[in-house]
Design a protein around this motif. Sequence first.
Motif, PDB file in Angstrom:
ATOM      1  N   ASN A 195       5.753  22.925  11.747  1.00  0.00           N
ATOM      2  CA  ASN A 195       5.183  21.714  12.324  1.00  0.00           C
ATOM      3  C   ASN A 195       4.451  20.854  11.302  1.00  0.00           C
ATOM      4  O   ASN A 195       3.936  19.801  11.630  1.00  0.00           O
ATOM      5  N   ASP A 196       4.378  21.317  10.061  1.00  0.00           N
ATOM      6  CA  ASP A 196       3.671  20.550   9.045  1.00  0.00           C
ATOM      7  C   ASP A 196       4.430  19.276   8.710  1.00  0.00           C
ATOM      8  O   ASP A 196       5.652  19.244   8.720  1.00  0.00           O
ATOM      9  N   SER A 197       3.692  18.220   8.392  1.00  0.00           N
ATOM     10  CA  SER A 197       4.316  16.965   8.009  1.00  0.00           C
ATOM     11  C   SER A 197       4.918  17.093   6.617  1.00  0.00           C
ATOM     12  O   SER A 197       4.318  17.643   5.702  1.00  0.00           O
ATOM     13  N   LEU A 198       6.147  16.586   6.470  1.00  0.00           N
ATOM     14  CA  LEU A 198       6.781  16.556   5.161  1.00  0.00           C
ATOM     15  C   LEU A 198       6.239  15.415   4.320  1.00  0.00           C
ATOM     16  O   LEU A 198       6.131  15.521   3.102  1.00  0.00           O
ATOM     17  N   ALA A 199       5.927  14.301   4.960  1.00  0.00           N
ATOM     18  CA  ALA A 199       5.465  13.124   4.239  1.00  0.00           C
ATOM     19  C   ALA A 199       4.861  12.152   5.239  1.00  0.00           C
ATOM     20  O   ALA A 199       4.885  12.391   6.460  1.00  0.00           O
ATOM     21  N   TYR A 200       4.335  11.054   4.726  1.00  0.00           N
ATOM     22  CA  TYR A 200       3.881   9.947   5.563  1.00  0.00           C
ATOM     23  C   TYR A 200       4.535   8.670   5.053  1.00  0.00           C
ATOM     24  O   TYR A 200       4.575   8.427   3.843  1.00  0.00           O
ATOM     25  N   ILE A 201       5.066   7.878   5.971  1.00  0.00           N
ATOM     26  CA  ILE A 201       5.655   6.590   5.626  1.00  0.00           C
ATOM     27  C   ILE A 201       4.565   5.531   5.751  1.00  0.00           C
ATOM     28  O   ILE A 201       3.963   5.372   6.808  1.00  0.00           O
ATOM     29  N   VAL A 202       4.322   4.826   4.651  1.00  0.00           N
ATOM     30  CA  VAL A 202       3.273   3.806   4.618  1.00  0.00           C
ATOM     31  C   VAL A 202       3.833   2.578   3.913  1.00  0.00           C
ATOM     32  O   VAL A 202       4.522   2.694   2.893  1.00  0.00           O
ATOM     33  N   GLU A 203       3.544   1.409   4.452  1.00  0.00           N
ATOM     34  CA  GLU A 203       3.992   0.170   3.829  1.00  0.00           C
ATOM     35  C   GLU A 203       3.289  -0.039   2.490  1.00  0.00           C
ATOM     36  O   GLU A 203       2.104   0.264   2.343  1.00  0.00           O
ATOM     37  N   ASN A 204       4.030  -0.584   1.529  1.00  0.00           N
ATOM     38  CA  ASN A 204       3.451  -0.869   0.217  1.00  0.00           C
ATOM     39  C   ASN A 204       2.216  -1.755   0.329  1.00  0.00           C
ATOM     40  O   ASN A 204       1.204  -1.529  -0.351  1.00  0.00           O
ATOM     41  N   ASP A 205       2.289  -2.781   1.176  1.00  0.00           N
ATOM     42  CA  ASP A 205       1.165  -3.707   1.316  1.00  0.00           C
ATOM     43  C   ASP A 205      -0.081  -3.009   1.843  1.00  0.00           C
ATOM     44  O   ASP A 205      -1.202  -3.339   1.443  1.00  0.00           O
ATOM     45  N   VAL A 206       0.118  -2.042   2.752  1.00  0.00           N
ATOM     46  CA  VAL A 206      -1.026  -1.314   3.300  1.00  0.00           C
ATOM     47  C   VAL A 206      -1.683  -0.470   2.201  1.00  0.00           C
ATOM     48  O   VAL A 206      -2.917  -0.440   2.072  1.00  0.00           O
ATOM     49  N   ILE A 207      -0.871   0.204   1.399  1.00  0.00           N
ATOM     50  CA  ILE A 207      -1.417   1.026   0.315  1.00  0.00           C
ATOM     51  C   ILE A 207      -2.199   0.165  -0.667  1.00  0.00           C
ATOM     52  O   ILE A 207      -3.364   0.458  -0.998  1.00  0.00           O
ATOM     53  N   GLN A 208      -1.582  -0.913  -1.119  1.00  0.00           N
ATOM     54  CA  GLN A 208      -2.240  -1.768  -2.108  1.00  0.00           C
ATOM     55  C   GLN A 208      -3.520  -2.380  -1.558  1.00  0.00           C
ATOM     56  O   GLN A 208      -4.555  -2.387  -2.228  1.00  0.00           O
ATOM     57  N   SER A 209      -3.465  -2.870  -0.328  1.00  0.00           N
ATOM     58  CA  SER A 209      -4.631  -3.514   0.267  1.00  0.00           C
ATOM     59  C   SER A 209      -5.805  -2.543   0.401  1.00  0.00           C
ATOM     60  O   SER A 209      -6.951  -2.883   0.104  1.00  0.00           O
ATOM     61  N   CYS A 210      -5.518  -1.309   0.813  1.00  0.00           N
ATOM     62  CA  CYS A 210      -6.587  -0.322   0.998  1.00  0.00           C
ATOM     63  C   CYS A 210      -7.173   0.124  -0.337  1.00  0.00           C
ATOM     64  O   CYS A 210      -8.389   0.343  -0.461  1.00  0.00           O
ATOM     65  N   LEU A 211      -6.335   0.268  -1.352  1.00  0.00           N
ATOM     66  CA  LEU A 211      -6.838   0.621  -2.676  1.00  0.00           C
ATOM     67  C   LEU A 211      -7.757  -0.479  -3.222  1.00  0.00           C
ATOM     68  O   LEU A 211      -8.826  -0.206  -3.782  1.00  0.00           O
ATOM     69  N   LEU A 212      -7.344  -1.732  -3.031  1.00  0.00           N
ATOM     70  CA  LEU A 212      -8.157  -2.848  -3.519  1.00  0.00           C
ATOM     71  C   LEU A 212      -9.450  -2.983  -2.721  1.00  0.00           C
ATOM     72  O   LEU A 212     -10.495  -3.365  -3.277  1.00  0.00           O
ATOM     73  N   ASP A 213      -9.399  -2.693  -1.416  1.00  0.00           N
ATOM     74  CA  ASP A 213     -10.629  -2.718  -0.615  1.00  0.00           C
ATOM     75  C   ASP A 213     -11.629  -1.689  -1.112  1.00  0.00           C
ATOM     76  O   ASP A 213     -12.843  -1.942  -1.161  1.00  0.00           O
ATOM     77  N   ARG A 214     -11.120  -0.504  -1.477  1.00  0.00           N
ATOM     78  CA  ARG A 214     -12.016   0.514  -2.021  1.00  0.00           C
ATOM     79  C   ARG A 214     -12.592   0.085  -3.372  1.00  0.00           C
ATOM     80  O   ARG A 214     -13.761   0.335  -3.672  1.00  0.00           O
ATOM     81  N   LEU A 215     -11.771  -0.590  -4.177  1.00  0.00           N
ATOM     82  CA  LEU A 215     -12.245  -1.051  -5.478  1.00  0.00           C
ATOM     83  C   LEU A 215     -13.404  -2.029  -5.335  1.00  0.00           C
ATOM     84  O   LEU A 215     -14.313  -2.059  -6.170  1.00  0.00           O
ATOM     85  N   LYS A 216     -13.390  -2.840  -4.280  1.00  0.00           N
ATOM     86  CA  LYS A 216     -14.473  -3.799  -4.065  1.00  0.00           C
ATOM     87  C   LYS A 216     -15.814  -3.089  -3.917  1.00  0.00           C
ATOM     88  O   LYS A 216     -16.855  -3.652  -4.280  1.00  0.00           O
ATOM     89  N   GLN A 217     -15.786  -1.870  -3.394  1.00  0.00           N
ATOM     90  CA  GLN A 217     -17.034  -1.123  -3.231  1.00  0.00           C
ATOM     91  C   GLN A 217     -17.633  -0.728  -4.580  1.00  0.00           C
ATOM     92  O   GLN A 217     -18.788  -0.342  -4.661  1.00  0.00           O
TER      93      GLN A 217
END
Length: 456
Positions: free
Chosen positions: A130-152
């Motif tokens: 039942n373990d997840s093999l992976a997670y599908i995430v949009e490129n824009d979501v990944i980039q946006s969240c990384l940049l939001d963290r950088l603002k901190q």
Amino acid sequence: MRQLLLLRRSLISVRFSSYSVSPQATIAHDGPNPPTLTENVDITIAGGGLVGSAMALAFASSPLFKSHKIVLLESQSKLPQVSKNKPYSNRVCALNAQSINLFQKLGAWDLMKSIRVQKVARMQEHQPDNDSLAYIVENDVIQSCLLDRLKQFNIEPRLNSKVKNFEYEENSIRIQLQDEKINLRTGLLIAADGYQSSIREMARISTMQWDYSQYGVVATLQLADNMPDNVVAWQRFLPTGPIACLPLSNTHSSLVWTVPKSMHKTLMQLSDEQFVDEINKAFTSDAHKQNGIISITERIRSYWQQLIPVSPTTFQYPPVVINIEPRSRAAFPLTLLNANQYARPRLVLIGDSAHRIHPMAGQGVNMGFGDVLCLINILEQAVRDGADFNSLTYLVDYERQRQLQCLARLLSIDSLNRLYSTNFSPTVALRSVGLSFVNEFLPLKKFFAKQAASRS
């Protein structure tokens, strides 16, 4: 052991001297006289995409680099804006366990989950775990969240900023930007500017590369039914190339379809309705199968089922596609690339600037995040050792570790692509028998499922 260490240091010294240049000698193209204004920084990351943003955040969030000045350059004029209500993007990543662990460490994973991610629990067939093999995430979501963290950490990418040329100074690299308004003097330059990396070209780092004469066709798919458990990633290997359907939600999936150059133009010119028909046929039609090979495979399967324990399988049909999201259809050429060096004095390549892989296994961006993890671990160790983190001794360690892992992954995926691109009957028969055996034999099936989710 002492002799080996001395030999290693002497080789590094020779390598450093091979690429050291005088402060006046440029390593790139000649340009106008540099501006008088120069900003001193510790680390410059050229490229604010997925891997470059993750690299900047890895430095910013590390206690060992909290006193270092970090600059993130981005050539684009604007950043992606994401929300739960926006249409899905047509560019997605299948994040493996190592990448997810990295994002958790960087404090970005919860931000991504708060917008939207979709787990993949199975690949085509029923998996007993039942373990997840992976997670599908949009490129824009990944980039946006990384940049939001950088603002901190009070770091924001400098938009419209691209390296025009750079030159070595005694203990730094001087960077001239395209706008010519400012110079950067940096202790370390990290190139994350994509597979057509201008920094790699300026540094005259040679590459191993070839064109697959294939295109990746992508689109966001609308599904026929609201699937309450759309967690299956579908991939089918066709004579023209693999086609994959990756879950995004109960109503949408993402298409990645590898086709020959001659076929991609036809697909791009079809109406949406015709394109959807072609997708559904690609997932369900058996027109390409060879009856003789099917007969051989079934006969061999009946023999081994009497000898080995077989895994219970539940046959599933792929989801029915009813439409595609407007303006989501796109295509991009597929190539293999590997830089012959990932490190030079005070210069490091990461992500697609160092290596580019066929998308059939979804490992490209995971390899880039593996670069980030490897490099930050090595440079943190340099700081703990009381050494200069820009030292080529440590940068070569990064190159050695990543070349070993990335080149093996590049060549294995390339071989797999070639295996599935042939119509030679004996090869097709052996391939079919081998896959059938893996699917039926439970221990092997578990092993390959875990490998699919393993670190790049």
